[in-house]
Write an enzyme that holds these catalytic residues in place. Structure first.
Site, mmCIF file in Angstrom:
data_model
loop_
_atom_site.group_PDB
_atom_site.id
_atom_site.type_symbol
_atom_site.label_atom_id
_atom_site.label_comp_id
_atom_site.label_asym_id
_atom_site.label_seq_id
_atom_site.Cartn_x
_atom_site.Cartn_y
_atom_site.Cartn_z
ATOM 1 N N GLU A 408 0.580 -1.483 -0.152
ATOM 2 C CA GLU A 408 -0.240 0.061 -0.080
ATOM 3 C C GLU A 408 0.929 1.398 0.241
ATOM 4 O O GLU A 408 0.671 2.183 1.302
ATOM 5 C CB GLU A 408 -0.877 0.213 1.587
ATOM 6 C CG GLU A 408 -2.319 -1.404 0.751
ATOM 7 C CD GLU A 408 -3.250 -1.382 2.261
ATOM 8 O OE1 GLU A 408 -3.425 -1.043 3.439
ATOM 9 O OE2 GLU A 408 -4.334 -1.235 1.504
ATOM 10 N N GLU A 486 -4.821 -10.282 0.188
ATOM 11 C CA GLU A 486 -5.527 -10.348 0.938
ATOM 12 C C GLU A 486 -6.766 -10.630 0.794
ATOM 13 O O GLU A 486 -7.253 -10.188 -0.294
ATOM 14 C CB GLU A 486 -5.115 -8.795 1.688
ATOM 15 C CG GLU A 486 -3.546 -9.153 2.587
ATOM 16 C CD GLU A 486 -3.866 -7.127 2.711
ATOM 17 O OE1 GLU A 486 -4.630 -6.958 3.295
ATOM 18 O OE2 GLU A 486 -2.789 -6.946 3.098
#
Ligand code: GAL
Length: 968
Positions: A408, A486
């Site tokens: 991220e 994820e």
């Protein structure tokens, strides 16, 4: 000390492989002198040479704020201070460390010596004997300094100043606790002249020729060529260039075959274990050794509830064994390289690993990615340095199949530069980065929390003819395999929808599986005032910026006890799938191993009728290769007949035949069942006086029409309930419904948490009493009419025939449709015939098996750190609920129900912020649910899938209730 640069650390030697060497080493771990100052400006200048008599001590490795100096803080995406790069805030704990030590003679015997730090959060300045050695950046990365000229005989003084926050914090905004300090080991290394400075052994596998290929690059200090020795294979050759080896076995996560290799020079021998394997992408598939693989993964943070990210060898090993026992074969090292020894464990035990660089600039998302270091040339070297430290340290591990650039950090040229550098140094592995949505510089298409629909679409898009108008980036992406780095957020009660994800992963060749977020709940344990302990989360330490319990979201709790989500996940990803045909004539066994045949498992079956085993045996399975299936005949003795009263259950289990490092022989890998629900005898009604005050053993409250007693048992209800104590997922917003309020809010707005029941009438008849009620929501006009027919059926039992009929005014789905009862006394346990033993919901049930289960009081519900709904058992046909006040026996006459037995009311659970705030209520709360909503995974990802939702609907059930005396 400079803590506002954009540069990497300084003064280190070039990053290199972590090697096991016979050269002398000296650990400097232990108790160091320590003091902390509130800011850099106020930190005393005498930290390198002043008297430390008034300092305290800390354990190294360790985090100072878990050792009494300050307290931890948790925030996820939010930066805990203003986004003002590269500046940390003024209020910035500065830890001064001092160690006076005598270097060992063995280390001093060599002219060249290194000082190694394996992890310091977040920035350090290091001085030895009052000389600056260098600085560090990259908290979870190794830094080595040449201290040859500085290390002396006699007492040496090492001084390390560590800033909790620095420029590096902008690159390390991972979702975890802020835990400063020297938290990994400190070591002195002797470097022999002519020793091995660096080593890169690539062990490739040529699956066409079935041969291993070793590509060796050994850098010898001062030049010269080392020797490569593999005793097992009789190899002793110069350690340079390429070597083909016939007659070796490949390495894979299912059969992690390693070979001991030594690299020797005249002065040093280093040893490592190599595994031959080849990682490739072909036709949008992820292949290892020529075969597609499926990643059954978890995201692993390093966490211990009292020690934070400090490594413990036993804990780490046990944790990986626990993963293996639950069919997990892949780990993403979220979001930084783990302790170096963990890589050895991955190699040895067999895991596919995405090794992730220590990089996350997520905090910039809150400012629209303005100033994101990923795009700023000033930070380029810092980014590259991090990647170099990651790749070099871990490059010799066969388990690592992908390098991940980080997490991220949005997009930018610096990320791209990391990818290019890694690819040029190590083309044998794939590059992973989820943030590169266009997949321009990655080798796999990775996403997080993509919905089921999107996962389907991503699988299908590569099956369609290529689009003529695709951009080059799109065209490239369509050549890549897909994984979810994820998915299925394991927070609270959940994650729902796992099986639906896995079916999609299995259905589309492009899909290579995924990694559940996350393995462990990162709760911090502290002593409670009562001598017990308490688990804390964000905000519990008074943080001004925090993200609450978002850090409590694992498949195991902080002490690594499996939570129900892990048990369900283990079943979803089981490498063997067992389907019993409904006629019980045959069973289909599908082998979902990617490499192993089923020669190492045994199939055992048993038939249980009403709780008693009536037949059992072993099935002989024909050979079944990886990704093949076989169908076996089932013996006649396994068939069902109509005699069962509760259930007739055939279970087939795949169990291992030999011990493995993670489980003894007999370990159950997978199971399949056929359940034939029984026909309970319908007890005839017996004559009993029917009045407004009751019938048979049932005594009513004339004001409400509800029970007050059943025999000698104090009991109230049944009350119709449609609400549950919101789970974390109910409190969050699924990615599929961003424009709608969260379920917890919808339920609250609909008044479902505060329903009010009105007695319509009680009509005593000849041999029954009919009680009619209306349960409505305050403020609104939505309601459910209940008609309960009570009759006496002998033996002190009563029969209830319940019909529930909602009106048309309900505007939102229900959490459940149930009958709630409250019994006197604390619960002492339950015995039930239904699905268990772990809790289950309509979309979280894969691991549950029909059985006759005993539940201790602690097993009735899940001890969630933040209390919420839990503990439902679905498909229950018969149950005994044991309380201090007596035992309630409930059996279903027609269809099964979901049973929840809790020591707390839903209102209490919903109002509590921590499990340790709950106190005994002296009652037992029982719900008999006729229908339930799923739980979903809305904390990250989609909410409850439409098929598992519960719109208002009528329902009916017939039950027998009986009071039994609680055995002493
Ligand atoms: C992801 C992130 C993880 C964690 C998770 C939510 O976006 O990569 O680090 O924050 O969400 O628990």
């Amino acid at each position: 000390m400079r803590i506002a640069t954009t540069r990497p650390g300084s003064g280190t030697i070039a990053p290199r492989a972590r090697l096991r060497s016979d050269a002398p080493e000296q650990s400097l771990d232990g108790n160091w002198r320590f003091r902390v100052s509130p800011s850099l400006r106020s930190a005393p200048a005498d930290w390198r040479d002043g008297d430390t008599a008034r300092w305290g001590t800390v354990e190294v490795p360790g985090h100072w704020n878990l050792q009494g100096y300050g307290s931890p803080a948790y925030s996820n995406v939010q930066m805990p201070f203003p986004v003002d790069p590269p500046f940390p805030p003024d209020a910035n704990p500065i830890g001064d460390y001092r160690l006076d030590f005598t270097a060992s003679a063995a280390v001093l015997a060599h002219g060249r010596r290194l000082l190694r730090f394996d992890g310091i959060e977040s920035a350090a300045e290091i001085w030895l004997n009052d000389t600056l050695v260098g600085t560090t950046r990259g908290s979870r990365l190794t830094h080595e300094f040449d201290v040859s000229g500085l290390l002396m005989e006699g007492v040496n003084r090492l001084a390390v100043r560590v800033a909790q926050f620095s420029d590096a914090t902008y690159l390390e905004n991972q979702d975890m606790w802020w835990l400063p300090g020297i938290f990994r080991s400190v070591t002195l290394l002797a470097r022999p002249d002519g020793g091995i400075a660096d080593l890169f052994v690539r062990a490739d596998w040529d699956h066409h020729a079935s041969e291993g290929i070793l590509d060796v690059a050994a850098e010898v200090d001062g030049g010269g060529v080392a020797r490569l020795v593999i005793e097992e294979l009789g190899v002793d050759v110069p350690a340079t260039g390429s070597l083909r080896l016939a007659g070796v076995e490949p390495w894979n996560a299912e059969h992690p075959r390693l070979y001991d290799v030594e690299i020797r020079t005249g002065t040093e021998t280093v040893s490592l274990q190599v595994g031959f394997r080849r990682v490739e992408v072909r036709d949008a598939r992820l292949l290892v050794n020529g075969s597609p693989i499926m990643l059954r993964g978890v995201n692993r943070h390093e966490h211990r509830p009292r020690h934070g990210r400090v490594f413990d060898a036993t804990v780490a090993r046990d944790e990986l064994l626990l993963m293996k026992r639950h069919n997990i074969n892949a780990v993403r090292t979220s979001h930084y390289p783990p302790h170096p020894d963990v890589l050895d464990l991955f190699d040895e035990l067999g895991f596919w690993v995405i090794d992730e660089c220590d990089l996350e600039t997520h905090g910039f998302e809150h400012v629209g990615w303005r100033g994101n270091p990923s795009t700023d040339p000033a930070w380029r070297d810092a980014f590259l340095d991090r990647m170099q430290r990651t790749v070099h340290r871990d490059k010799n591990h066969p388990s690592v199949i992908m390098w991940s650039l980080g997490n991220e950090s949005h997009v930018g040229a610096n990320l791209e530069a990391m990818a290019r550098w890694a690819k040029s140094v190590d083309p044998s592995r794939l590059i992973h980065y989820e943030g590169d949505r266009e997949s321009r510089y990655v080798d796999v298409y990775s996403r997080m929390y993509a919905s089921h629909d999107e996962v389907r679409e991503i699988g299908e898009e590569v099956l369609r003819p290529a689009r003529f108008d695709a951009t080059p980036a799109e065209a490239h992406r369509l050549t890549l395999p897909f994984l979810q780095c994820e998915f299925a957020h394991a927070m609270g009660t959940g994650p729902g929808g796992l099986e639906e994800y896995w079916d999609l992963f299995e259905a589309y060749p492009r899909h290579a599986g995924g990694f559940v977020w996350e393995w462990i709940e990162q709760g911090i344990t502290v002593d409670g005032p009562d001598g017990g302990s308490r688990t804390l989360y964000g905000g519990d330490f008074g943080e001004a910026v925090h993200d609450g319990n978002f850090v409590i979201d694992g498949l195991v709790d902080a002490d690594r006890n499996p939570r129900p989500g892990l048990l369900h996940y283990a079943a979803v990803i089981a490498p063997v799938v067992i389907d019993v045909d409904p006629g019980r004539t045959s069973v289909r066994i599908a082998n979902r191993f990617d490499f192993l045949d089923l020669g190492h498992i045994r199939l055992q079956w048993s038939r249980v009728v009403d709780g008693a085993v009536t037949a059992s045996g072993t099935l002989t399975a024909p050979p079944c290769g990886p990704r093949e299936a076989v169908t076996l005949e089932l013996p006649d003795a396994g068939r069902s007949d109509a005699s069962a009263e509760v259930a007739d259950v055939l279970t087939v289990e795949a169990v291992t035949t030999a011990d493995s490092p993670w489980a003894g022989a007999g370990h159950v890998l997978a199971s399949g069942q056929h359940v034939r629900e029984g026909r309970p005898p319908v007890p005839p009604r017996v004559a009993a006086e029917a009045t407004e005050e009751g019938i048979g053993a049932a005594r009513f409250d004339v004001a409400t029409g509800g029970l007050v007693r059943l025999g000698d048992l104090e009991i109230t209800g049944p009350i119709v309930g449609v609400w549950r104590a919101p789970t974390d997922n109910d409190r969050d917003q699924g990615t599929d419904e961003l424009d709608l309020p969260r379920y917890a809010e919808r339920w609250r707005a609909a008044g479902m948490d505060r329903t009010v029941t009105r007695l319509i009438d009680v009509q005593p008849g000849l041999d029954e009493v009919v009680v009619r009620t209306r349960t409505g929501t305050p403020i609104l006009d939505s309601a459910i009419d209940a008609t309960v027919r009570w009759s006496a059926v002998g033996d002190g039992a009563v029969r209830l025939d319940v019909e529930l009929e909602p009106n048309a005014a309900w505007t939102t789905e229900w959490a459940r449709l149930g009958l709630d009862l409250v019994l006197a006394g604390e619960p002492l346990g339950a015995d039930l015939a239904g699905y268990g033993p772990m809790h289950s919901y309509p979309d979280l049930r894969s691991g549950a098996r029909f059985g006759w289960w005993h539940l201790d009081p602690s097993e009735l519900t899940v001890d969630n750190v933040k209390p919420q709904e839990s503990g439902s058992r679905i498909g229950v046909r018969d149950a005994r609920i044991v309380t201090e006040g007596g035992t309630l026996h409930v059996s279903a006459l027609d269809h099964s129900f979901a049973l929840t037995v809790s020591r707390h009311s839903r209102q209490t659970l919903a109002a509590a912020a921590h499990n340790w705030e709950l106190t005994p209520e002296g009652r037992t709360f029982v719900s008999i649910d006729l229908a339930q909503s799923g739980v979903g995974t809305a904390t990250c990802g989609p909410g409850v899938l439409p098929r598992h939702r519960l719109p208002a609907r009528p329902a009916a059930i017939s039950l027998i209730l009986r009071h039994e005396r609680t055995p002493d």
